[in-house]
Design a protein around this motif. Structure first.
Motif, short mmCIF file in Angstrom:
data_model
loop_
_atom_site.label_atom_id
_atom_site.label_comp_id
_atom_site.label_asym_id
_atom_site.label_seq_id
_atom_site.Cartn_x
_atom_site.Cartn_y
_atom_site.Cartn_z
N UNK A 43 5.91 -4.55 -10.55
CA UNK A 43 6.40 -3.43 -9.73
C UNK A 43 7.32 -2.55 -10.57
N UNK A 44 8.17 -3.20 -11.38
CA UNK A 44 9.09 -2.45 -12.24
C UNK A 44 8.34 -1.58 -13.24
N UNK A 45 7.18 -2.10 -13.72
CA UNK A 45 6.43 -1.35 -14.74
C UNK A 45 5.57 -0.25 -14.13
N UNK A 46 5.26 -0.38 -12.82
CA UNK A 46 4.24 0.49 -12.22
C UNK A 46 4.79 1.82 -11.72
N UNK A 47 3.89 2.81 -11.72
CA UNK A 47 4.20 4.08 -11.05
C UNK A 47 3.82 3.95 -9.58
N UNK A 48 2.83 3.11 -9.34
CA UNK A 48 2.29 3.03 -7.98
C UNK A 48 1.70 1.63 -7.74
N UNK A 49 1.78 1.20 -6.47
CA UNK A 49 1.22 -0.11 -6.11
C UNK A 49 -0.07 0.11 -5.31
N UNK A 50 -1.06 -0.72 -5.59
CA UNK A 50 -2.25 -0.75 -4.72
C UNK A 50 -2.18 -2.08 -3.99
N UNK A 51 -2.11 -2.04 -2.66
CA UNK A 51 -1.98 -3.27 -1.87
C UNK A 51 -3.29 -3.51 -1.12
N UNK A 52 -4.13 -4.44 -1.62
CA UNK A 52 -5.35 -4.73 -0.86
C UNK A 52 -5.02 -5.56 0.36
N UNK A 53 -5.62 -5.18 1.49
CA UNK A 53 -5.46 -5.99 2.70
C UNK A 53 -6.85 -6.25 3.27
N UNK A 54 -6.99 -7.41 3.90
CA UNK A 54 -8.30 -7.77 4.42
C UNK A 54 -8.47 -7.25 5.84
N UNK A 55 -9.63 -6.65 6.07
CA UNK A 55 -9.90 -6.12 7.41
C UNK A 55 -10.06 -7.26 8.41
N UNK A 56 -10.29 -8.48 7.92
CA UNK A 56 -10.50 -9.60 8.84
C UNK A 56 -9.20 -10.34 9.18
#
Ligand SMILES: Nc1ncnc2c1ncn2[C@@H]1O[C@H](COP(=O)(O)OP(=O)(O)O)[C@@H](O)[C@H]1O
Ligand SMILES: [Mg+2]
Length: 358
Positions: free
Chosen positions: A137-150
């Motif tokens: 998180x410290x290194x990133x410009x942005x987070x991609x958070x995958x979530x399950x539709x189920x």
């Protein structure tokens, strides 16, 4: 280099699947992409057929006997696609760095040095909120958070967003985040219900692209391939390609906005000026300059006429107004013979007169 961390403390929601296939899609789009496997389970590395003794642990650790730099561990996967692999040694890092100052910024420091050759970097996080995820998180410009539709839990994502807020406050590092809906099954009403709930909760933070459940994704992983080399016409390929376009077009939209602003400024400036062409035609002449009020009577290359089809020409953009000027032909000053409007100057010679209208 823009850095995305793919994070969610929940296991099995599609972090590794997204990290490997999105990296492959971005590379297909011509973006030089680095995938960093930051999970000690090394699923991303193994899923790409890479099993190495030396890995990202040896870059992050200070006591590793194989201590090395990021460049030393990189494995090329395909055109534009490099991997920084992981192995089980990474599980010892948390303990090893427990007393270190700046332990949350180890990955940030390493990636900063390696930024040169890459456009984009994706980090595949482990399924917990420990030191490795905080480093990502410290290194990133942005987070991609995958979530399950189920099996979606709002609380889980909220916990992760709390960590993002903590990194912003404590480490003074703002990180944006986007939510990616994965494992979407369009045959189930339940999937649509959950999709609505996710959109209600996270609004514009949800990617337009949805990754559908697709057995080819699993099959590709078991064959140590990305979905694009395994089956480029599959639903999974389409979804991850669409996600890569959404990420890249976000970048392009900003560049577009800037170039539109520039265009407007240039157009506005252009409206303030009018084009005027000076012409002079006499045989046996080697150089012609035009000098006047508009260029402070300065004889330099900007004032030089070009010979086009036997005629000396110079086009200048001038602000509306009244000007006096003269020509300098082979070093001799004279009035413009093609312009009948002239008046005597204090030296008894003729200055040509020019009136520029809007
Ligand atoms: N869209 C999908 N369709 C089918 N299987 C999927 C999909 N996304 C993930 N999977 C499967 O679910 C499992 C867990 O996914 P993974 O990416 O390893 O999760 P994580 O890295 O978050 O633990 C893997 O076996 C993967 O192949
Ligand atoms: Mg994983």
């Amino acid at each position: 280099m823009e850095i995305f961390a793919i994070a969610n403390q929940k296991g099995g929601c599609g972090k590794t699947t997204t990290a490997t296939n999105l990296a492959a899609a971005l590379a297909l789009n011509g973006k030089k992409t680095l995938l960093v496997d930051l999970d000690p389970q090394a699923h991303a590395s193994l899923g790409l057929g890479v099993e190495k003794e030396i890995g990202i642990y040896d870059c992050l650790s200070k006591i590793s006997k194989n201590k090395c730099s990021l460049g030393d561990i990189i494995v090329n996967i395909g055109p534009n696609f490099d991997l920084a692999p992981s192995n089980i040694m990474l599980s010892t890092l948390d303990q090893e760095l427990s007393d270190e100052i700046g332990r949350e910024s180890r990955l940030f420091d390493i990636l900063k040095e390696a930024a040169g050759p890459y456009d984009l970097c994706l980090i595949d996080c482990p399924p917990n909120l420990g030191l490795l995820t905080v480093n990502a998180i410290r290194a990133a410009d942005s987070l991609i958070i995958p979530v399950e539709a189920s099996r979606f839990s709002v609380d889980g994502v909220k916990r992760l967003v709390e960590i993002v807020d903590l990194v912003r406050e404590r480490l003074n590092h703002p990180v944006d985040y986007r939510v990616l809906v994965n494992n979407f099954d369009s045959r189930l009403r339940h999937s649509f219900k959950i999709l609505n709930k996710i959109k209600e909760t996270f609004g514009a933070k949800v990617f337009n692209t949805i990754v559908h459940i697709n057995v080819k994704i699993k099959e590709a992983q078991s064959m140590a391939q990305t979905i694009f080399t395994f089956d480029k016409y599959s639903r999974g390929s389409k979804d991850y390609f669409s996600l890569s376009r959404e990420i890249i077009s976000g970048e392009e939209a900003i560049v577009d906005k800037i170039s539109q602003q520039m265009k407007k400024i240039v157009q506005k400036k252009a409206r303030e000026f009018a084009p005027v062409t000076f012409e002079f035609s006499t045989e046996g002449v080697n150089s012609v300059f035009v000098v006047g009020d508009f260029n402070n009577w300065t004889l330099n290359d900007d004032a030089k006429l070009d010979k086009v089809d036997g005629v000396w020409k110079k086009r200048l953009n001038l602000k509306p107004g009244a000007y006096k000027y003269r020509l300098v032909v082979d070093g001799k000053w004279q009035e413009d013979p093609g312009n009948p409007n002239a008046e005597k100057n204090p030296f008894g010679e003729l200055d040509s007169l020019l009136s520029v209208k809007q």
